[in-house]
Motif scaffolding. Structure first.
Motif, PDB file in Angstrom:
ATOM      1  N   ILE A 193       2.363   9.906   3.609  1.00  0.00           N
ATOM      2  CA  ILE A 193       2.444   8.525   3.122  1.00  0.00           C
ATOM      3  C   ILE A 193       2.776   8.613   1.620  1.00  0.00           C
ATOM      4  CG2 ILE A 193       1.341   6.242   2.382  1.00  0.00           C
ATOM      5  CD1 ILE A 193      -0.144   6.344   5.299  1.00  0.00           C
ATOM      6  N   ARG A 214      -1.772  12.918   7.157  1.00  0.00           N
ATOM      7  CA  ARG A 214      -1.016  11.778   7.348  1.00  0.00           C
ATOM      8  C   ARG A 214      -0.940  11.080   6.061  1.00  0.00           C
ATOM      9  NH1 ARG A 214      -3.315   9.185  12.560  1.00  0.00           N
ATOM     10  NH2 ARG A 214      -1.884   7.493  12.175  1.00  0.00           N
ATOM     11  N   LEU A 269       3.525  10.316  11.032  1.00  0.00           N
ATOM     12  CA  LEU A 269       2.563   9.259  10.885  1.00  0.00           C
ATOM     13  C   LEU A 269       1.667   8.559  11.785  1.00  0.00           C
ATOM     14  CD1 LEU A 269       4.717   7.581   7.929  1.00  0.00           C
ATOM     15  CD2 LEU A 269       2.534   9.132   7.620  1.00  0.00           C
ATOM     16  N   THR A 270       2.491   8.601  13.009  1.00  0.00           N
ATOM     17  CA  THR A 270       1.974   7.894  14.380  1.00  0.00           C
ATOM     18  C   THR A 270       1.077   8.957  15.503  1.00  0.00           C
ATOM     19  OG1 THR A 270       4.113   8.406  15.480  1.00  0.00           O
ATOM     20  CG2 THR A 270       3.535   6.283  14.057  1.00  0.00           C
TER      21      THR A 270
END
Length: 346
Positions: A292, A288, A262-263
């Motif tokens: 989520i 991404r 995610l980062t």
């Protein structure tokens, strides 16, 4: 390691393939998919197969008159047959289709534009028709993350209001009732019991848990009074699944994988990307957003060892490798005094 301390090692050994296969798939995929062409082929296979499922299930729901059924929609036999897992596949496909459509709709042929449009419209319909509350809540989160910067612009606000209104009116009354009864119906009560006891199990066995895939036999033997359906099931939460299987150690590494997914950003992304870079960036952003959706929906179903996260991670790793190789090739060419590639060859 959790195999060694398993409450019932037979359950671990009988189900080992559900975990081991993704280690094999991940390393094979990232070892083989190391060029732009291979990445496109790998991605297109997954994308078109998922789109076929999305189109077929959306068509079933439309031909059913958008009516409610207790089983929702069924996918093909395997990981996506159950309505809840089918909806999570759609949560993976929806952002991919939307990002590719949004960023490339002006650079593709007309028929390709319609294919990309179908790749986010059909998943939306399937999620609405799936009767999966968790997936529908995850979709709402995805939409918020997707449009949070533009949500207060009049055009976007009006469009979002219309979309929510249409979605709510399309939902059958029985599905709306499931939201009003959330937390009080039998399935919700059973989930809360799984979550309560699952957390207690993690605290009691914090290091390596009760062993891989051992939640069912352990729960059946220790909490028979809290089986509302007459049999024990998995804990209906990905974090409790990993935490009870492998303790806080296993959960720590699982969370690290998700946080990385995610980062992590594509490094040194150009201010004026060529069409090839736009496709890679759209894929990256879509993956991404899909993760989520997986994490949010995974709070209500047991899909820790399903392909959603692992295939997405493999695609991300391959995409990052391809992009870095491309950037290194450009930098090397500049050092040698070679002209940069034109956007037409990207």
């Amino acid at each position: 390691m959790s195999f060694l301390v398993a409450y019932n090692i037979n359950w671990s050994t009988n189900n080992y393939i559900f975990f081991i296969q993704w280690i094999v798939v991940f390393y094979l995929a990232t070892g083989i998919v190391n060029t732009k062409e291979r990445l496109y082929v790998f991605f297109l296979v997954m994308f078109m197969c998922s789109l076929k499922v999305a189109f077929g299930t959306a068509r079933v729901w439309a031909f059913r008159g958008f009516s409610f059924t207790t089983w929702g929609l069924m996918g093909p036999p395997g990981y996506f047959q159950n309505s809840g897992e089918l909806a999570i596949l759609m949560l993976i496909l929806f952002p991919l289709g939307y990002m590719l459509y949004r960023d490339n709709k002006d650079n593709v042929r007309v028929w390709e534009k319609y294919v990309l449009m179908a790749a986010w419209v059909c998943p939306l319909l399937t999620i609405l028709g799936s009767s999966s509350r968790g997936a529908q809540l995850a979709l709402a989160v995805q939409l918020v993350v997707l449009f949070y910067k533009q949500i207060f612009k009049p055009k976007v606000l009006i469009g979002a209001t219309l979309l929510v209104s249409i979605g709510w009116h399309v939902l059958p009354d029985e599905q709306k009732a499931r939201f009003t009864d959330i937390g009080e119906d039998k399935s919700s009560l059973q989930r809360k019991l799984y979550w309560k006891h699952g957390w207690n199990i993690m605290k009691e066995y914090p290091v390596l848990g009760i062993g891989y895939f051992n939640f069912i036999p352990y729960y059946r033997d220790h909490y028979p009074q809290d089986m509302l359906y007459g049999k024990a099931e998995l804990p209906h939460n990905i974090f409790l699944q990993i935490g009870t299987d492998a303790g806080f150690i296993g959960l720590f590494f699982y969370l690290i994988l998700i946080i990385f997914a995610l980062t992590k950003r594509l490094p040194n992304f150009p201010l004026h990307p060529d069409p090839g870079d736009k496709i890679l960036l759209a894929m990256w952003r879509g993956l991404r957003l899909g993760i989520i959706g997986f994490v949010m929906a995974g709070q209500f179903v047991t899909v820790g060892y399903y392909p959603f996260l692992w295939i997405s991670l493999a695609l991300q790793a391959s995409l990052l490798l391809v992009y870095q190789n491309k950037q290194q090739g450009i930098a090397h060419g500049e050092q040698q005094g070679l002209p940069a590639r034109s956007s037409g060859n990207s």
